[in-house]
Design an enzyme around this catalytic site. Structure first.
Site, short mmCIF file in Angstrom:
data_model
loop_
_atom_site.label_atom_id
_atom_site.label_comp_id
_atom_site.label_asym_id
_atom_site.label_seq_id
_atom_site.Cartn_x
_atom_site.Cartn_y
_atom_site.Cartn_z
N LYS A 1 -0.48 4.83 4.66
CA LYS A 1 -1.33 3.87 5.37
C LYS A 1 -0.75 3.61 6.75
O LYS A 1 0.46 3.38 6.90
CB LYS A 1 -1.45 2.56 4.58
CG LYS A 1 -2.46 1.58 5.18
CD LYS A 1 -2.76 0.45 4.23
CE LYS A 1 -3.75 -0.54 4.82
NZ LYS A 1 -5.04 0.07 5.16
N HIS B 1 0.84 -1.20 0.00
CA HIS B 1 0.00 0.00 0.00
C HIS B 1 0.87 1.26 0.00
O HIS B 1 2.08 1.18 0.20
CB HIS B 1 -0.94 0.02 1.21
CG HIS B 1 -2.10 -0.90 1.10
ND1 HIS B 1 -2.04 -2.21 1.50
CD2 HIS B 1 -3.35 -0.72 0.60
CE1 HIS B 1 -3.22 -2.79 1.28
NE2 HIS B 1 -4.02 -1.90 0.73
#
Length: 270
Positions: free
Chosen positions: A162, A158
């Protein structure tokens, strides 16, 4: 003409919040009836459309979720665990559909959300995309078919903003693998390896997290045996897939009645 159902967006200024607002506005199936931001945010008191750099939408951004949620048919929430628990309680009071895409929830958070689901329709999923939910089903089936001679690893990537790991989607996939093996994920999960760890434990389900750049979301489930590997993969290149799934969930939930649901229910895959 019947008015389109109203949906409140929490965390309106975030990347996911703005994507949801655009998706709903362009859908012709619903309207944004409220926008919530944290106390002190620069958008508070401003028209939502203008705050996003566009034309007015006639929705004023608020830091008080009570009235907007009470007047809406649904709320879509990709915020933080503590905020989602609070929004679930408000949705329960208002009997409003609550779609939760927040990840990083603890068992205590989930218990509180499940309690709220006794009074409202709550749809919670670590990932709202059709492809990921199909991947969950495939992971369960493959894990069921293969014995512990095949090691299972969940690898996820990601963007660098995040804050939780493993991702909610990775945990969904790990849970599916554990169910396929008929074991507890809590007992089988291996979430971190550093230093002299010893050999891999037979039957464990490993997790690896990559964070970098603007990666939207990539998930691999690796089944590694002697002489062969099976890799199931999903790559998201656009947050729109999550926004469209969340909108589909909100519309599906209107009129459903109280209960705790997930995207497999919404997609008819449960």
């Amino acid at each position: 003409m019947t008015e389109l159902p109203g949906i409140v967006i929490t965390g309106a200024s975030g990347r996911m919040g703005q994507m949801l607002i655009r998706t709903i506005t362009e859908s012709g199936k619903a309207r944004v009836s409220g926008a919530i931001e944290r106390v002190g945010h620069a958008w508070i008191g401003h028209d939502l459309g203008e705050a996003m750099g566009g034309a007015k939408l006639g929705v004023i951004v608020s830091d008080d979720p009570l009235e907007p949620i009470a007047q809406a048919q649904a709320v879509i929430d990709f915020t933080s665990p503590a905020a989602s628990v609070d929004y679930a309680a408000l949705a329960a009071q208002a009997r409003t559909v609550h779609v939760i895409g927040t990840t990083g929830l603890t068992e205590d958070d989930t218990a509180k959300i499940d309690a709220a689901a006794r009074h409202a329709t709550i749809i919670r999923a670590g990932n709202m995309s059709l492809g990921v939910n199909l991947l969950v089903q495939l992971t369960r089936k493959v894990a069921e078919a293969l014995d512990e001679d095949f090691d299972i690893e969940v690898i996820e990537a990601h963007h660098n903003q995040k804050v939780d790991a493993p991702s909610g989607t990775a945990l969904m996939l790990g849970q599916a693998a554990a169910e396929g093996r008929n074991v507890s994920l809590d007992a089988a999960a291996d979430r971190g390896r550093d230093g002299i760890t010893g050999k891999r434990e037979r039957g464990h389900i490993g997790f690896s997290a990559i964070r970098g750049g603007d990666i939207v979301g990539e998930h691999d489930v690796l089944f590694a045996g002697a002489g062969e590997r099976i890799v199931l993969r999903h790559v998201a290149t656009d947050r729109g897939v999550f926004a469209r799934g969340a909108l589909k969930a909100a519309l599906w939930g209107i009129g459903k009645g109280p209960g705790a649901f997930d995207m497999l229910d919404v997609l008819g895959l449960s």
